[in-house]
Design a protein around this motif. Structure first.
Motif, PDB file in Angstrom:
ATOM      1  N   LYS A 217      31.957  -4.044  -5.387  1.00 65.17           N
ATOM      2  CA  LYS A 217      32.844  -4.906  -5.397  1.00 65.17           C
ATOM      3  C   LYS A 217      33.654  -6.138  -6.630  1.00 65.17           C
ATOM      4  N   LEU A 218      33.227  -5.740  -7.913  1.00 65.96           N
ATOM      5  CA  LEU A 218      33.683  -6.049  -8.807  1.00 65.96           C
ATOM      6  C   LEU A 218      35.006  -5.380  -8.953  1.00 65.96           C
ATOM      7  N   TYR A 219      34.671  -4.193  -8.591  1.00 67.85           N
ATOM      8  CA  TYR A 219      36.801  -3.654  -8.991  1.00 67.85           C
ATOM      9  C   TYR A 219      37.211  -3.918  -7.974  1.00 67.85           C
ATOM     10  N   ARG A 220      37.138  -4.595  -7.277  1.00 64.56           N
ATOM     11  CA  ARG A 220      37.644  -4.662  -6.012  1.00 64.56           C
ATOM     12  C   ARG A 220      38.768  -6.298  -6.493  1.00 64.56           C
TER      13      ARG A 220
ATOM     14  N   ALA B 171      53.000  -6.100 -18.753  1.00 63.24           N
ATOM     15  CA  ALA B 171      51.536  -5.018 -19.785  1.00 63.24           C
ATOM     16  C   ALA B 171      50.831  -5.063 -19.871  1.00 63.24           C
ATOM     17  N   ARG B 172      50.014  -6.903 -20.062  1.00 70.49           N
ATOM     18  CA  ARG B 172      48.976  -6.571 -20.087  1.00 70.49           C
ATOM     19  C   ARG B 172      48.094  -6.447 -19.143  1.00 70.49           C
ATOM     20  N   ARG B 173      48.514  -6.769 -17.998  1.00 70.21           N
ATOM     21  CA  ARG B 173      48.289  -6.161 -16.593  1.00 70.21           C
ATOM     22  C   ARG B 173      47.396  -4.878 -16.839  1.00 70.21           C
ATOM     23  N   GLU B 174      48.545  -4.182 -17.139  1.00 69.95           N
ATOM     24  CA  GLU B 174      48.659  -2.449 -16.375  1.00 69.95           C
ATOM     25  C   GLU B 174      47.425  -1.838 -17.558  1.00 69.95           C
ATOM     26  N   GLU B 175      47.327  -2.542 -18.600  1.00 75.26           N
ATOM     27  CA  GLU B 175      46.729  -2.525 -19.657  1.00 75.26           C
ATOM     28  C   GLU B 175      44.916  -2.273 -19.211  1.00 75.26           C
ATOM     29  N   PHE B 176      44.980  -4.023 -18.819  1.00 75.44           N
ATOM     30  CA  PHE B 176      42.949  -4.666 -18.350  1.00 75.44           C
ATOM     31  C   PHE B 176      43.191  -3.421 -17.232  1.00 75.44           C
ATOM     32  N   ILE B 177      43.934  -2.576 -16.503  1.00 73.04           N
ATOM     33  CA  ILE B 177      43.545  -2.499 -14.927  1.00 73.04           C
ATOM     34  C   ILE B 177      43.471  -1.055 -15.600  1.00 73.04           C
TER      35      ILE B 177
ATOM     36  N   ALA C 225      38.741   2.785 -15.607  1.00 77.06           N
ATOM     37  CA  ALA C 225      37.994   3.776 -16.427  1.00 77.06           C
ATOM     38  C   ALA C 225      36.634   3.629 -15.993  1.00 77.06           C
ATOM     39  N   ALA C 226      35.934   1.965 -15.933  1.00 73.84           N
ATOM     40  CA  ALA C 226      35.170   1.927 -15.615  1.00 73.84           C
ATOM     41  C   ALA C 226      34.490   1.523 -14.200  1.00 73.84           C
ATOM     42  N   TYR C 227      35.278   1.929 -13.074  1.00 75.52           N
ATOM     43  CA  TYR C 227      34.972   1.961 -12.203  1.00 75.52           C
ATOM     44  C   TYR C 227      34.388   3.698 -11.792  1.00 75.52           C
ATOM     45  N   ALA C 228      35.360   4.436 -12.554  1.00 70.91           N
ATOM     46  CA  ALA C 228      35.209   5.928 -12.716  1.00 70.91           C
ATOM     47  C   ALA C 228      33.961   5.917 -12.960  1.00 70.91           C
ATOM     48  N   ARG C 229      33.718   5.523 -14.188  1.00 70.45           N
ATOM     49  CA  ARG C 229      31.746   5.759 -14.951  1.00 70.45           C
ATOM     50  C   ARG C 229      31.469   5.410 -13.460  1.00 70.45           C
ATOM     51  N   GLY C 230      30.989   4.242 -13.279  1.00 76.02           N
ATOM     52  CA  GLY C 230      30.172   3.579 -12.150  1.00 76.02           C
ATOM     53  C   GLY C 230      29.885   2.647 -12.796  1.00 76.02           C
ATOM     54  N   ASP C 231      30.106   2.300 -14.199  1.00 80.07           N
ATOM     55  CA  ASP C 231      29.928   1.376 -15.014  1.00 80.07           C
ATOM     56  C   ASP C 231      29.857  -0.477 -14.524  1.00 80.07           C
ATOM     57  N   GLU C 232      29.194  -0.576 -13.713  1.00 80.15           N
ATOM     58  CA  GLU C 232      28.848  -2.095 -13.710  1.00 80.15           C
ATOM     59  C   GLU C 232      29.016  -3.213 -14.644  1.00 80.15           C
ATOM     60  N   THR C 233      28.125  -2.838 -15.516  1.00 79.71           N
ATOM     61  CA  THR C 233      28.123  -3.871 -16.667  1.00 79.71           C
ATOM     62  C   THR C 233      28.645  -4.035 -17.488  1.00 79.71           C
ATOM     63  N   LEU C 234      30.241  -2.756 -17.406  1.00 81.66           N
ATOM     64  CA  LEU C 234      31.357  -3.262 -18.201  1.00 81.66           C
ATOM     65  C   LEU C 234      32.289  -3.159 -17.107  1.00 81.66           C
ATOM     66  N   LEU C 235      32.201  -3.774 -15.929  1.00 81.52           N
ATOM     67  CA  LEU C 235      32.911  -3.907 -14.597  1.00 81.52           C
ATOM     68  C   LEU C 235      32.373  -5.463 -14.896  1.00 81.52           C
ATOM     69  N   ARG C 236      31.559  -6.293 -14.906  1.00 81.16           N
ATOM     70  CA  ARG C 236      31.159  -7.367 -15.807  1.00 81.16           C
ATOM     71  C   ARG C 236      32.124  -8.078 -16.524  1.00 81.16           C
ATOM     72  N   GLU C 237      31.562  -7.463 -17.573  1.00 80.54           N
ATOM     73  CA  GLU C 237      32.699  -7.855 -18.851  1.00 80.54           C
ATOM     74  C   GLU C 237      33.846  -8.056 -18.820  1.00 80.54           C
TER      75      GLU C 237
END
Length: 280
Positions: A150-153, A171-177, A182-194
């Motif tokens: 949900k966070l990723y979407r 460029a800013r958006r590409e770096e952020f995405i 990377a966070a979604y590929a690791r399943g890192d829910e905490t990092l996605l929230r951050e």
């Protein structure tokens, strides 16, 4: 239902006059088409990327759990062919034995390929334990939670580079995405929230004025080409061996792996019995 008249601008809120009271701008309908195409492309990219990550994670789990069994089967096939060649002395049997042995020769990077299950000397204790139904450390699982999805979407919809008009903003958006993926590929829910908090606190993209019709047509053409490329990627993922397996049991891929493992264990037992008979 949308009537033909509504399509021509008869619905309230569409093709509004300019603030000065003149006729609607010629680019207005084209601008709406571009925005709709952008949103459709973003949703499609999200779906393709989600499936790509699921395929990648399932592939990793597949190799970790079943790789040693496939290796054991190849080794048994080679031993069976060698035993048969030794018994018959037939040159054709010897050729088949050599081919079977070549398939199980150590390859560069084999330890990395099987994530610590084996090296050039053979199976590690964990793999031997699994092949003999002994307790074994389960393979590492990387499967994003529902909340992570949900966070990723949400982040992909808000920060997608295709929503930028200026190159600096893209460029800013590409770096952020990239960090979001990377966070979604690791399943890192905490990092996605951050990351969600970071985006919410970040600079807002500047408002853009009306885009000339020529640029809008170019944008639509680019969006169509981008979707065609994504369709190729999606088709390759779906037609891959791992993708096909994942689509067979999308809600419970572990069960599918367990079923394959049971069949492979049965195949290993049958090969071992055949080898024992040849050697006996």
């Amino acid at each position: 239902m949308t009537t033909p008249e509504a399509e021509q601008g008869g619905v309230a809120g569409e093709d509004r006059p300019t603030p000065e009271g003149g006729a609607p701008r010629p680019e207005e309908r084209l601008e709406r088409a571009v925005r709709a195409a952008e949103q459709a492309l973003i949703e499609y990219e999200i779906a393709v990327e989600t499936f790509r990550i699921e395929v990648e994670n399932f592939s990793r789990l597949h190799h970790q759990k079943l790789g040693p069994m496939y290796t054991r089967l190849d080794e048994l096939d080679a031993q069976i062919a060698e035993a048969r060649a030794a018994r018959t002395g037939d040159p054709e049997d010897r050729r088949r034995a050599d081919e079977a042995r070549a398939r199980v020769m150590p390859m560069p990077g084999v330890e990395e390929l099987f994530n610590g299950w084996m090296d050039g000397q053979g199976l590690f204790p964990e793999a031997e334990a699994m092949l003999t139904d002994q307790p074994v450390r389960p393979p590492q699982r990387v499967r994003p939670s529902d909340e992570a999805r949900k966070l990723y979407r949400e982040l992909a919809r808000k920060a997608h580079p295709d929503l930028a008009q200026a190159e600096s903003e893209r460029a800013r958006r590409e770096e952020f995405i990239t960090r979001v993926n990377a966070a979604y590929a690791r399943g890192d829910e905490t990092l996605l929230r951050e990351l969600a908090e970071e985006w919410a606190a970040g600079p807002k993209p500047p408002e853009q004025g009306p885009t000339p019709a020529e640029e809008l047509y170019t944008r639509l053409e680019w969006l169509a080409q981008r979707k065609e490329l994504l369709a190729v990627v999606a088709r390759e993922l779906e037609e891959s061996a791992i993708g096909a397996m994942l689509r067979m049991a999308p809600d419970d891929p572990d069960r599918l792996l367990d079923e394959i493992a049971e069949k492979l264990l049965a195949d290993v037992a049958a090969r071992e019995a055949e080898l024992a008979e040849l050697l006996g």
